[in-house]
Design a protein around this motif. Structure first.
Motif: not given
Lengths: 339, 339
Positions: A9, A12, A59-61, A63
DNA sequence: TTAATCATTGCTCGCGCGAGCAAAAACCGG
DNA sequence: CCGGTTTTTGCTCGCGCGAGCAATGATTAA
């Protein structure tokens, strides 16, 4: 065959909008639109995109979004006082309300009144606004810091502010202190004293000024003032006990109006356990904030509650674009047994 | 001539590394090196760069840096309990220590135990780690959330954790509860009860288990347990008063060992003001955390202090790369008058 | 003086996304 | 089925910086 390790993980790498676009068979910008309210996109593509996103765990970043746009949806909460439990209540309300509006909260510890450093570290993260919640910080300090490191917007929370280019969201201290004074007068108290924190130069003297002014207006006499060494119960206990020791008769007050609840609790302890004076029989005590423990039977503190949730909502409105100027919201006197 | 307006600060756009580079007559990367400790750069260029940076008011943009590298130097602090003033102490220590290490703190309100949502919003901002500080959250919930939304690292603060791929930084509850039990035994108490919060399924029962186990080991008897409805003084008061009302003689406890200070304060109030039982004469009370008000003369709570600063430092070490595994740090029994 | 070595500096490429506009597609009345 | 709308989709460019390597200059041994 080394199928022993689970798919590591750690290695990832989160899916990007491009990945989702490829899977959904649309362009990257359609993906972006699917995640944006009120965007011009057909139901069909939105569903396709959302399904693909779900599958990839996309999910949208925020940052990257912050970098590309010039909104970070991040606000800095700058605190200089962690001794007052009421601050925790404020943090809870603010984080709750702001996160519901999609905004993140950067918590900044304003150590040793280093306003410049605090605002600096906030600005380095491109916060949309810095919200200062404090008692000790000085307006001049703040003005200087604001000048040097431009945070887009500076908002003073739970206090008024004389700093230019600054918004203030606060409870109306003048109304509050009048309510307290009137309550004491109605209860027959005649010789109150005001118990304030140490920062005589800072703007926290607003409550003091409001109380003294209103009391003088109604009775013609100006109450005395006790300055304790710190905004904590221990300092308040020591300060009150030290000042009142030995006072008797007319020289002794019959009410202590405290700048906040923490000081009030210290004052009550001083009266009861150091001076042997009954509260409220001999001396009434009032606080400010209505911290959770104010209602404990050991204290039963009469105090004044600020409309924190409304204040937080107004902050959210300002940050969201609706909502314009400074406000002074009304609070509520909470009468218990101490006065 | 319209030199009336000051240069509109709103339109101000912060200097970038390129601006500084141009002014200093070096390349953008030399500017970056000047701001990086241990970078390969000559004294001369560093001075030039710093002078130019000062002049332009340049500071590196951490947001862009986070995007380019894969470290954000941002840590999410996830809280699910804002009623316990001790959390404020933790926040103070953590923000202080972490900011000294150049890390920012994103405060996340874990409303209604929505661990998934909390970690999601943290991961959207690319936090380097999420630190969970809570009492209510459930390990399984956390594990699920961790699985779904990968935060690079999950750290459980002030509690042990059974979740895999998770680090835990806590005070040794077993040692603590043994110290409390031994203290009570030495003081001649024989019929204690444990006062716990509502989350019987959660991992907070560690303290309960440790106390019950040790007491049984030393005396052969297992103390009873009171579960109060919430982690606040009011619930504790109601719960304790309700449970103990009418108990007399051997049926009544002679000590209440509380899961934390807030519950302990509520318990003391219940004993004194509802049941008319003296503390500590009739019943001793102990807490956990040593919140600021625990030392007030009204309560004089005997309690156990966690080594928050050390715990925070260990967290900083883990985040900084040094520092490896979970730890259990020793705390300290603080004896006052309540037991 | 020359090649080898090291400290210092510059550069290409990309992080993941948004603004704003141009292209494409869908729709509509005649 | 057509020109005109309106909706929907795609695209260029850049946000400010870092990783990692290539180039430059400084320094030294031979």
């Amino acid at each position: 065959m080394e199928d022993q390790d689970p798919p590591a993980p750690a290695a990832f790498s989160p899916a990007t909008a491009d990945d989702v676009a490829a899977l959904a068979g649309v362009s990257r910008w359609t993906v972006a639109r699917a995640f944006k309210k009120d965007a011009s996109i057909s139901q069909k593509s939105r569903r396709k995109v959302m399904a693909a996103a779900e599958k990839l765990g996309y999910v949208p970043d925020l940052l990257a979004a912050s970098l590309a746009s010039d909104r970070s949806n991040l606000v800095a909460l700058v605190l200089d006082d962690f001794e007052n439990p009421h601050k925790l209540v404020m943090l809870e309300r603010l984080t709750r309300v702001l996160s519901r509006e999609g905004m993140g909260v950067l918590l900044v510890n304003m150590l040793g009144a280093d306003a410049a450093g605090a605002l600096l570290s906030a600005s380095q993260r491109r916060v949309d606004a810095a919200v200062v919640i404090g008692t000790r910080f000085d307006d001049r300090l703040l003005a200087a810091a604001l000048e040097a490191r431009r945070v887009k917007q500076l908002i003073v929370f739970a206090r008024t502010s004389a700093v230019p280019n600054t918004l203030s969201i606060a409870c109306d201290d003048a109304v509050a202190m009048r309510a307290i004074a009137d309550h004491l007068l109605a209860a027959g108290r005649r010789r109150p004293m005001f118990v304030a924190g140490p920062d005589s130069r800072s703007a926290t003297l607003e409550r003091k000024a409001a109380f003294l002014g209103h009391w003088r207006a109604r009775t013609g006499r100006t109450p005395g003032v006790i300055h304790v060494a710190g905004y904590d119960a221990g300092s308040a206990l020591a300060g009150v006990a030290g000042t009142l020791a030995g006072r008797e008769g007319e020289a002794a007050p019959d009410a202590l109006v405290c700048e906040n609840d923490i000081i009030a609790l210290g004052a009550i302890d001083a009266l009861r356990y150091r001076l042997g004076l009954g509260v409220p029989e001999r001396i009434a005590v009032t606080g400010f904030d209505d911290i959770p423990l104010a209602g404990a039977p050991a204290y039963g503190l009469t105090t004044f509650r600020q409309p924190i949730t409304d204040m937080a909502k107004h902050l959210a409105r300002i940050l969201g674009g609706t909502g314009r100027g400074s406000v002074l919201l009304p609070g509520r006197l909470v009468v218990r047994t101490s006065a």
